[in-house]
Every structure is written in structure tokens, then in C-alpha cells.
Design an enzyme around this catalytic site. Sequence first.
Site, mmCIF file in Angstrom:
data_model
loop_
_atom_site.group_PDB
_atom_site.id
_atom_site.type_symbol
_atom_site.label_atom_id
_atom_site.label_comp_id
_atom_site.label_asym_id
_atom_site.label_seq_id
_atom_site.Cartn_x
_atom_site.Cartn_y
_atom_site.Cartn_z
ATOM 1 N N ASP A 55 0.882 -1.179 0.000
ATOM 2 C CA ASP A 55 0.000 0.000 0.000
ATOM 3 C C ASP A 55 0.912 1.219 0.000
ATOM 4 O O ASP A 55 2.127 1.098 0.199
ATOM 5 C CB ASP A 55 -0.891 -0.009 1.256
ATOM 6 C CG ASP A 55 -1.777 1.233 1.347
ATOM 7 O OD1 ASP A 55 -2.381 1.604 0.326
ATOM 8 O OD2 ASP A 55 -1.849 1.856 2.422
ATOM 9 N N SER A 56 0.304 2.383 -0.172
ATOM 10 C CA SER A 56 1.087 3.611 -0.106
ATOM 11 C C SER A 56 1.535 3.921 1.322
ATOM 12 O O SER A 56 2.395 4.770 1.516
ATOM 13 C CB SER A 56 0.249 4.772 -0.632
ATOM 14 O OG SER A 56 -0.872 4.937 0.213
ATOM 15 N N TYR B 225 -0.593 8.284 -2.486
ATOM 16 C CA TYR B 225 -0.589 8.019 -3.928
ATOM 17 C C TYR B 225 -1.790 8.704 -4.600
ATOM 18 O O TYR B 225 -1.774 8.971 -5.790
ATOM 19 C CB TYR B 225 -0.708 6.516 -4.201
ATOM 20 C CG TYR B 225 0.550 5.698 -4.020
ATOM 21 C CD1 TYR B 225 1.709 6.227 -3.454
ATOM 22 C CD2 TYR B 225 0.575 4.364 -4.434
ATOM 23 C CE1 TYR B 225 2.850 5.445 -3.291
ATOM 24 C CE2 TYR B 225 1.714 3.582 -4.286
ATOM 25 C CZ TYR B 225 2.845 4.124 -3.711
ATOM 26 O OH TYR B 225 3.968 3.345 -3.560
ATOM 27 N N CYS C 85 -4.353 -1.415 -2.020
ATOM 28 C CA CYS C 85 -4.503 0.027 -2.184
ATOM 29 C C CYS C 85 -5.421 0.208 -3.390
ATOM 30 O O CYS C 85 -5.113 -0.275 -4.485
ATOM 31 C CB CYS C 85 -3.121 0.622 -2.456
ATOM 32 S SG CYS C 85 -3.130 2.349 -2.920
ATOM 33 N N ASN C 86 -6.548 0.866 -3.179
ATOM 34 C CA ASN C 86 -7.483 1.072 -4.288
ATOM 35 C C ASN C 86 -6.856 1.929 -5.385
ATOM 36 O O ASN C 86 -7.087 1.710 -6.567
ATOM 37 C CB ASN C 86 -8.742 1.788 -3.783
ATOM 38 C CG ASN C 86 -9.630 0.875 -2.956
ATOM 39 O OD1 ASN C 86 -10.630 0.383 -3.435
ATOM 40 N ND2 ASN C 86 -9.253 0.641 -1.716
ATOM 41 N N THR C 87 -6.062 2.902 -4.953
ATOM 42 C CA THR C 87 -5.458 3.826 -5.915
ATOM 43 C C THR C 87 -4.519 3.059 -6.852
ATOM 44 O O THR C 87 -4.597 3.195 -8.079
ATOM 45 C CB THR C 87 -4.680 4.915 -5.138
ATOM 46 O OG1 THR C 87 -5.551 5.471 -4.155
ATOM 47 C CG2 THR C 87 -4.170 5.987 -6.050
ATOM 48 N N GLU D 92 -3.232 9.210 8.400
ATOM 49 C CA GLU D 92 -1.785 9.011 8.569
ATOM 50 C C GLU D 92 -1.254 9.858 9.741
ATOM 51 O O GLU D 92 -0.282 9.509 10.383
ATOM 52 C CB GLU D 92 -1.022 9.367 7.278
ATOM 53 C CG GLU D 92 -1.333 8.451 6.086
ATOM 54 C CD GLU D 92 -0.412 7.225 5.976
ATOM 55 O OE1 GLU D 92 0.660 7.211 6.585
ATOM 56 O OE2 GLU D 92 -0.816 6.268 5.268
ATOM 57 N N CYS E 208 -10.992 2.906 -0.282
ATOM 58 C CA CYS E 208 -9.605 3.208 0.066
ATOM 59 C C CYS E 208 -9.300 2.380 1.300
ATOM 60 O O CYS E 208 -10.104 2.360 2.245
ATOM 61 C CB CYS E 208 -9.460 4.698 0.375
ATOM 62 S SG CYS E 208 -7.847 5.150 1.053
ATOM 63 N N HIS F 297 -7.345 2.832 3.605
ATOM 64 C CA HIS F 297 -7.160 3.605 4.836
ATOM 65 C C HIS F 297 -8.490 3.767 5.590
ATOM 66 O O HIS F 297 -8.492 3.898 6.810
ATOM 67 C CB HIS F 297 -6.647 5.011 4.525
ATOM 68 C CG HIS F 297 -5.179 5.097 4.260
ATOM 69 N ND1 HIS F 297 -4.577 4.519 3.187
ATOM 70 C CD2 HIS F 297 -4.183 5.729 4.956
ATOM 71 C CE1 HIS F 297 -3.277 4.792 3.213
ATOM 72 N NE2 HIS F 297 -3.021 5.526 4.278
HETATM 73 N N1 DGL Z 1 -4.784 3.231 0.852
HETATM 74 C C1 DGL Z 1 -4.812 3.776 -0.468
HETATM 75 C C2 DGL Z 1 -6.062 3.383 -1.220
HETATM 76 O O1 DGL Z 1 -6.645 2.375 -0.913
HETATM 77 C C3 DGL Z 1 -4.591 5.199 -0.737
HETATM 78 C C4 DGL Z 1 -3.962 6.152 0.005
HETATM 79 C C5 DGL Z 1 -3.171 7.154 -0.777
HETATM 80 O O2 DGL Z 1 -3.712 8.132 -1.292
HETATM 81 O O3 DGL Z 1 -1.993 6.944 -0.817
HETATM 82 O O4 DGL Z 1 -6.451 4.046 -2.138
#
Ligand code: DGL
Length: 261
Positions: A6-7, A38, A69-71, A148, A180, A182
Amino acid sequence: MIGIFDSGIGGLTTVKAITDRLPHADILYFGDTARTPYGSKSADTIRSYSVENGDFLIKKGAKIIIIACNTASSAATDLLRQRYDIPVFEVITPAVELAVKTTLNKKIGIIGTRATISSGIYEKNINFLDPEIKVLSNASPLLVPLIEEGFLDTPETKRILKKYLIPLKTRQIDTLILGCTHYPILKDLIAAKAGKRVKIIDSSTAIAQSVVNFIGSHENGDILTGTSGRRDFYVSDITPQFGNLAKNILKSTVNLTHREL
Ligand code: DGL
């Protein structure tokens, strides 16, 4: 060994969901804390970070990769699947399938990072399964930095969350995808703000279940996951916040190793 990246901290919600279900699996985690978030970066940059992360996990012995990580899932899944000859899981499909099964009024809301929302991947995948479903999405870029930073139950976070959810609530969604990894860290708060009528779909538990199903049906499942229950956590920047939040999510102390970028 299952390699997960993940990011930053968000993918640990996936680690928790996986280890709750597969306690003996060996887990190798990488959180790109030096380059998080990200979600505000371009698709090309997210793709090149994802390739570096995937290559790192494979070099360390991963036999399965989870893009937690969805992104990164929205930008880099095809690329990683072409690049590696091991199973690569992403977090979007399992959440979409669960949301489509869950909605009764055919109105699904999504919150996610700017990159995920603007990729349009959730709409595309939901409407592929059911073209009648109305998909309402809202980019929620402030949530990742708040999480974060450990702003988990503060008035600021509550106010911002309310602002992100109002447009979805007024259009009467009955299902909300936390797009996401997070966001499950704020799940209780999000559920309270979304209201009792809205079912919350957590992409981290949805992906964990689909990995468990895959392992269960694979003849070499144990070889892919490993069986010693080993946990290795790498980050590109070691911060005290990460250690504290990680402990909070995983309910145990985490030893972090620095990965030089
Ligand atoms: N946890 C990441 C997601 O699922 C994204 C966080 C980020 O923007 O880095 O998209």
C-alpha cells in the site's frame, strides 16, 4: 508468502483481515510511507511506484501479491498482472461484487482518493454487473492525511467526513463502499455519519475473503502462503505515527524495517 503493498498504513487493514482468516500464512508487507499519498499523484507515477513495490515483494519471495490500495489497484493491476507470473489480487473487484449483492435500492455510494474516483473504475465495474445501479462517488482527499496523522476521532475529522458524505446521503444511497484501504480505520465514524440505513462495504475484508477462497481451492495453497505465520513489515520511511497506528490496527507491536528507495 503473501506480499502485500500500500502507499502507507492503509494496507494494514488488509493484513489484519487476512491474518485473522489465515493465521499461519507468511506475510510480507510494504508501506510506501515516504511517498504517500498516492491518491493525489498521476496514474503514470502510481504505476511506476507499483512496479517497484511488486518487484521488491517478489525479490523477497512473495508467491502471491495483493495490491492493498485502491489507488494502485485502479491504475496498475493490468500492468502487474502482465509483468508477473504469480497471482496478483486487487481490492476493487471483491468490494464491487459485495456491494452489488448488498444494495436493495440500487444506489451505491463510493468514497476514495482523487485518483481512484477519477479513474471511474468503480462505476465501470458496478455497471458491468448491473447497468441499472446508480453509482454516486465523492473524492475524499483529506481523509488519508488525517488518518496518517492519527486524527482518528477528532472534531476536524468528523466535520470533513460529514461534508464528504452529505452529497451521497442526500441522493439516498443504501450502500457505501470504502474505496480506500485507509478508510476502515475510520469505519465506526463513517458508519455513524452515513446513518443506520447505509450498509458499509469494506474493501479490506472483501479482498481477504476472496484470497481465502482462492487459497482454499488451490491445490498448492499452503505453498503459496507459507505456513510459519511469519510477519515482515517494510516501510520506505520509519515514523513514530506509523508504529502507533500499526499497533492500533494489528493489535500487536510491529517491527519495522526500512526499505531504501
Ligand atoms: N490506501 C490507499 C487506497 O486504498 C490510498 C492512500 C493514498 O492516497 O496513498 O487508495
